[in-house]
Design a protein around this motif. Sequence first.
Motif, PDB file in Angstrom:
ATOM      1  N   ASN A   1       1.683  12.541  -1.284  1.00 44.92           N
ATOM      2  CA  ASN A   1       2.364  13.731  -0.783  1.00 44.92           C
ATOM      3  C   ASN A   1       3.627  13.954  -1.611  1.00 44.92           C
ATOM      4  OD1 ASN A   1       2.369  15.739   1.675  1.00 44.92           O
ATOM      5  ND2 ASN A   1       4.491  15.135   1.352  1.00 44.92           N
ATOM      6  N   GLN A   2       3.704  15.107  -2.291  1.00 48.43           N
ATOM      7  CA  GLN A   2       4.838  15.466  -3.124  1.00 48.43           C
ATOM      8  C   GLN A   2       5.637  16.577  -2.458  1.00 48.43           C
ATOM      9  OE1 GLN A   2       2.328  16.006  -6.912  1.00 48.43           O
ATOM     10  NE2 GLN A   2       4.270  15.253  -7.720  1.00 48.43           N
ATOM     11  N   LEU A   3       6.918  16.297  -2.189  1.00 49.49           N
ATOM     12  CA  LEU A   3       7.837  17.286  -1.632  1.00 49.49           C
ATOM     13  C   LEU A   3       8.883  17.605  -2.699  1.00 49.49           C
ATOM     14  CD1 LEU A   3       8.820  18.948   0.824  1.00 49.49           C
ATOM     15  CD2 LEU A   3      10.175  16.949   1.488  1.00 49.49           C
ATOM     16  N   PHE A   4       9.067  18.898  -2.967  1.00 47.66           N
ATOM     17  CA  PHE A   4       9.935  19.341  -4.062  1.00 47.66           C
ATOM     18  C   PHE A   4      10.831  20.466  -3.576  1.00 47.66           C
ATOM     19  CE2 PHE A   4      10.718  22.354  -7.552  1.00 47.66           C
ATOM     20  CZ  PHE A   4      11.236  21.525  -8.539  1.00 47.66           C
ATOM     21  N   PHE A   5      12.095  20.416  -3.982  1.00 48.71           N
ATOM     22  CA  PHE A   5      13.049  21.484  -3.639  1.00 48.71           C
ATOM     23  C   PHE A   5      13.912  21.776  -4.859  1.00 48.71           C
ATOM     24  CE2 PHE A   5      17.355  22.763  -2.493  1.00 48.71           C
ATOM     25  CZ  PHE A   5      17.113  23.852  -1.663  1.00 48.71           C
ATOM     26  N   GLU A   6      14.166  23.072  -5.082  1.00 51.34           N
ATOM     27  CA  GLU A   6      15.080  23.454  -6.157  1.00 51.34           C
ATOM     28  C   GLU A   6      15.808  24.731  -5.759  1.00 51.34           C
ATOM     29  OE1 GLU A   6      14.907  22.828 -10.665  1.00 51.34           O
ATOM     30  OE2 GLU A   6      13.818  24.721 -10.361  1.00 51.34           O
TER      31      GLU A   6
ATOM     32  N   ARG B 122       0.801  -1.226   0.000  1.00 49.50           N
ATOM     33  CA  ARG B 122       0.000   0.000   0.000  1.00 49.50           C
ATOM     34  C   ARG B 122       0.831   1.272   0.000  1.00 49.50           C
ATOM     35  NH1 ARG B 122      -3.777   0.300   4.815  1.00 49.50           N
ATOM     36  NH2 ARG B 122      -4.343   2.213   3.684  1.00 49.50           N
ATOM     37  N   VAL B 123       2.094   1.202   0.370  1.00 46.68           N
ATOM     38  CA  VAL B 123       2.919   2.400   0.491  1.00 46.68           C
ATOM     39  C   VAL B 123       4.067   2.338  -0.508  1.00 46.68           C
ATOM     40  CG1 VAL B 123       4.333   3.819   2.003  1.00 46.68           C
ATOM     41  CG2 VAL B 123       2.333   2.622   2.934  1.00 46.68           C
TER      42      VAL B 123
ATOM     43  N   TRP C 132       0.076   6.556  -0.585  1.00 46.64           N
ATOM     44  CA  TRP C 132      -0.666   5.559   0.195  1.00 46.64           C
ATOM     45  C   TRP C 132      -1.866   5.103  -0.634  1.00 46.64           C
ATOM     46  CZ3 TRP C 132       1.281  10.039   2.262  1.00 46.64           C
ATOM     47  CH2 TRP C 132       2.166   9.903   3.333  1.00 46.64           C
ATOM     48  N   TYR C 133      -1.878   3.826  -0.978  1.00 45.68           N
ATOM     49  CA  TYR C 133      -2.983   3.285  -1.759  1.00 45.68           C
ATOM     50  C   TYR C 133      -4.053   2.741  -0.824  1.00 45.68           C
ATOM     51  CZ  TYR C 133      -0.059   3.582  -5.923  1.00 45.68           C
ATOM     52  OH  TYR C 133       0.720   4.043  -6.967  1.00 45.68           O
ATOM     53  N   PRO C 134      -5.332   2.840  -1.201  1.00 49.92           N
ATOM     54  CA  PRO C 134      -6.409   2.326  -0.339  1.00 49.92           C
ATOM     55  C   PRO C 134      -6.432   0.797  -0.325  1.00 49.92           C
ATOM     56  CG  PRO C 134      -7.300   3.079  -2.437  1.00 49.92           C
ATOM     57  CD  PRO C 134      -5.849   3.455  -2.439  1.00 49.92           C
ATOM     58  N   THR C 135      -7.052   0.247   0.693  1.00 53.00           N
ATOM     59  CA  THR C 135      -7.155  -1.216   0.794  1.00 53.00           C
ATOM     60  C   THR C 135      -8.144  -1.766  -0.216  1.00 53.00           C
ATOM     61  OG1 THR C 135      -8.819  -0.927   2.531  1.00 53.00           O
ATOM     62  CG2 THR C 135      -6.522  -1.230   3.235  1.00 53.00           C
ATOM     63  N   ASP C 136      -9.060  -0.922  -0.666  1.00 51.30           N
ATOM     64  CA  ASP C 136     -10.004  -1.343  -1.703  1.00 51.30           C
ATOM     65  C   ASP C 136     -10.217  -0.187  -2.668  1.00 51.30           C
ATOM     66  OD1 ASP C 136     -12.399   0.337  -0.827  1.00 51.30           O
ATOM     67  OD2 ASP C 136     -12.004  -0.821   1.005  1.00 51.30           O
ATOM     68  N   ARG C 137     -10.891  -0.434  -3.755  1.00 55.35           N
ATOM     69  CA  ARG C 137     -11.057   0.563  -4.805  1.00 55.35           C
ATOM     70  C   ARG C 137     -11.945   1.716  -4.376  1.00 55.35           C
ATOM     71  NH1 ARG C 137     -12.373  -2.057 -10.509  1.00 55.35           N
ATOM     72  NH2 ARG C 137     -12.000   0.118 -11.044  1.00 55.35           N
ATOM     73  N   GLN C 138     -12.672   1.583  -3.273  1.00 59.46           N
ATOM     74  CA  GLN C 138     -13.562   2.636  -2.814  1.00 59.46           C
ATOM     75  C   GLN C 138     -12.891   3.610  -1.866  1.00 59.46           C
ATOM     76  OE1 GLN C 138     -16.592   2.892  -4.218  1.00 59.46           O
ATOM     77  NE2 GLN C 138     -15.950   1.096  -5.410  1.00 59.46           N
TER      78      GLN C 138
ATOM     79  N   ALA D 293      -5.382  14.174  -2.225  1.00 58.36           N
ATOM     80  CA  ALA D 293      -6.269  13.075  -1.844  1.00 58.36           C
ATOM     81  C   ALA D 293      -7.187  12.775  -3.022  1.00 58.36           C
ATOM     82  CB  ALA D 293      -7.088  13.445  -0.612  1.00 58.36           C
ATOM     83  N   ALA D 294      -7.166  11.542  -3.511  1.00 57.10           N
ATOM     84  CA  ALA D 294      -7.923  11.169  -4.710  1.00 57.10           C
ATOM     85  C   ALA D 294      -8.860  10.007  -4.414  1.00 57.10           C
ATOM     86  CB  ALA D 294      -6.972  10.793  -5.836  1.00 57.10           C
ATOM     87  N   LYS D 295     -10.049  10.088  -4.989  1.00 56.43           N
ATOM     88  CA  LYS D 295     -11.030   9.030  -4.794  1.00 56.43           C
ATOM     89  C   LYS D 295     -11.848   8.865  -6.063  1.00 56.43           C
ATOM     90  CE  LYS D 295     -14.837   7.616  -1.711  1.00 56.43           C
ATOM     91  NZ  LYS D 295     -14.299   6.274  -1.470  1.00 56.43           N
ATOM     92  N   SER D 296     -12.272   7.630  -6.331  1.00 57.00           N
ATOM     93  CA  SER D 296     -13.048   7.328  -7.529  1.00 57.00           C
ATOM     94  C   SER D 296     -14.323   6.585  -7.153  1.00 57.00           C
ATOM     95  CB  SER D 296     -12.230   6.460  -8.496  1.00 57.00           C
ATOM     96  OG  SER D 296     -11.055   7.112  -8.898  1.00 57.00           O
TER      97      SER D 296
END
Length: 853
Positions: free
Chosen positions: A419-424, A267-268, A407-413, A451-454
């Motif tokens: 989390n994107q961390l960027f430095f330049e 999941r991670v 982090w992926y969900p345990t099920d499709r629901q 956070a994404a959900k379908s």
Amino acid sequence: MTTDTHSNSFLNRMHPSYTNNSSELRHRRKYRAGAFIVLLLFGFLASAQESEEDQIEEVVVVGNLGSLPTEEVETVYGFGKTLLLTPRSASSVSDEMINRFGIRDIDELIAVAPGTFTQSFFGVAGALDIRGTPGETYFRGVRRLDNPGNYPTPIGASDRIDIVRGPASPIYGPAKIGGYLNFNPKSARIEQSGEMVDKRTGAVSLVTGSWDKLIVTGETGGATQFIGEDFGYYLYAEVEDSGTYYRNNDVEQTLLQASFDAHMSERVHIHFGGMFHAYKGQQNAGWNRLTQELIDRGVYVTGQPLPLDLDGDGFISHQEFDIDGDGFTDLNPFAAGLVPGNSAAFDPGTLDGDVCSIGTTLIFGCQAGLLGLVNVGTAVIDGSYSLTAPDDTLENDVITLYFDVIWYPTDRQGWKWTNQLFFEAYDNLNENAYGFSQFHDTWVIENKLVAAKSWRTSDLSIDVQLSPSLRYTNFDHADDFTNEYFDRRDLTQPAGPLDSRLLSTQIDDDYTEYYIGDYLDLGLAALTDINWSNGLSILAGIRWDTIDMESRQPVEKLLFASANNFCPPPGDSCVREQASNRFDGFSWTLSVNYNLGSGLIPYATVSTQSTVIAGQGAEITTDNIADGGAFDTSKLLEIGLKVSLIENSLYGAVAFYEQDRTDFSAQSIVTNQATQTEGVEFEMRWVVTKQLLVTVGYSAMEVINLNTLNWGSRFSFIGSDDIPGVAPETFYGGSLVGTVVRPGDRGARRAGMPSTIGSITATYDFGNGIAISGSAVNVDSVHSGFSNSVLLPAYTLINAGFVVERGNWMLTATAKNLTDERYFRSNFPNLFGGAIVLPELPRNFQTRLQYRW
């Protein structure tokens, strides 16, 4: 929040003019030694890999070359949609296409991406102009620091480059209106499936070409196990030590990139890596003393200015340019309301004081006896003559880092969390003997949580993204452009005390502008993609940003009390020493498309996009912060049609658009101009057979400078052909500037941007390890500067090449500008276009020998 001390590392180095030839030779040997070491290292890795595997499967790329929009691309809206189904004008250029057509910098992308064209930013391919305005650059979907011409943006370490036309999705934060490039680094992770590659791969290559081009690259990637889970890696290195066509120009650069992908559990997942790019070269202003005769026949006006180096140190200081000691420059006369083409003669002395005239146009600050040349004549020159001096330098170190956790969900629901961390950070030094220097010491850090959900039913799918983000930028930037004189240099003579200025970066004083500060952007975005089974799709997004900005000027470092010398001498300061402000902005987008079921997908998009008005070093001026010009919005209306026909082997897209800046006065002349653009774009990619790929592109556009339209005039350097009644040598000892008047919409049109550009490319793979390729780009004629006095001719640029593969070896050879077309690009046209122009490269050749495993 503001940094109070200046710590630019380049200023602590010995100035290049004090180095000797032996140190320069050692420097070049160091780069060649580095190239040899990289070649040996990856050759050793190749040998080790061969010993581990009995047989290597040969992968021969034919036909497609990753050209068709079949892969999901998340960098347009944030959702995994193919470009066919994305309701925006966009193109992707694969690594295979880059290699097949021998593309080495972003300027060459115009052959495969309609709507793109870059005017010269002093010869440095930092950013691409998209839809007639400077574009942004993204790395893995995160906006990089501004780079209009700080260094050439490298493309060799990219797996794919996405070119998106128009403003970015609200999920990505404030951005410029024209569009952006997104670079996807090479990785061991397969983007479509998220899985790792099933074997180790790699390559070493040697690129040689005209004018002592020498590039060595090495790359390797694969997958292994880490704490019982998959772990992927990809390493890339590139070293260049090349000459160029232009005199006193060469390139030394090192590019290192690493990407790692780890499955910590089912999941991670973690993705992290970075890129380091060290560049050393020069900016190139090209030809000075610009006339139509110089463009048409190469006839150049020769002659030398009067000597001004009073102390004999070999440089002219700002104080030595101040002949009469009144605190102002004496070789920069100002013409008020000049109408180009004025054939009146120059009158140096009919008015009192230092006021001259050309007909009815008054010229203030005119020291006529100091502006002329001596030993005047003519010479025929070729494009290799340039304004670059031997000690000119452009140095830039940039480091880019990222760390993503998914982090992926345990099920499709469930919810997927990313989390994107960027430095330049970049450290930049730019010095030009004709009178310009600058530095940047700037860094940015951004953290974005998505956070994404379908939701899925038999007739409906809904995808939702929610994203809070934080972006902090810290800048330390200074410019030195007072007493910047292009025309004092006689290109037929070496640079010397007659034309070389003592630069502010050499003495850390007398800057024209100097800004130290920072800004913090807190944003919240929401995006949804709704698709019905009948073919209807709606995509909508909103974003709110609140930005705190601070900037200050260390007045003790400034030459005058005003950034643009409009104040009286010291004692009556009008400089705004510091400013702080908070800006709030609302962005939104709404798109509708409909899949007609026969391969036809019409769409429409409307959008309002916030933008931060930052400069070349990501700095923000105190005046813009105080006056409210540091933040604005842009609007887009786009209607288009996408098609996929002949069993999905033929892809086509056409788009009609109008986009503009809401506030004409909110702009940065260098990086983010206030414009209105209308145009049409067409793109076709057709895999005719498994061996033959053909692409076609076309764009037509008109770009209007909104502030010029509002004011009826524009500040510009005035060239010889703007005042045909005056002998050119009359002003070449200085620079005549002023407000140039060209009334009406046509008069406000952005200079240097072609009305139409057409391109066609083709490649054929014979199936026996031999392939050929060719491209042709036709560019309309264009005026060099805002005054429209000098016309640069239309041209057709033809490239051709071939590829030969034998076992693990591949040889690519490319001929560029095959017909030896004589052509030019405008150099900073709205400001300097009447005075300078960049001659482009004649016929040249490039070969690439690669060993793969």
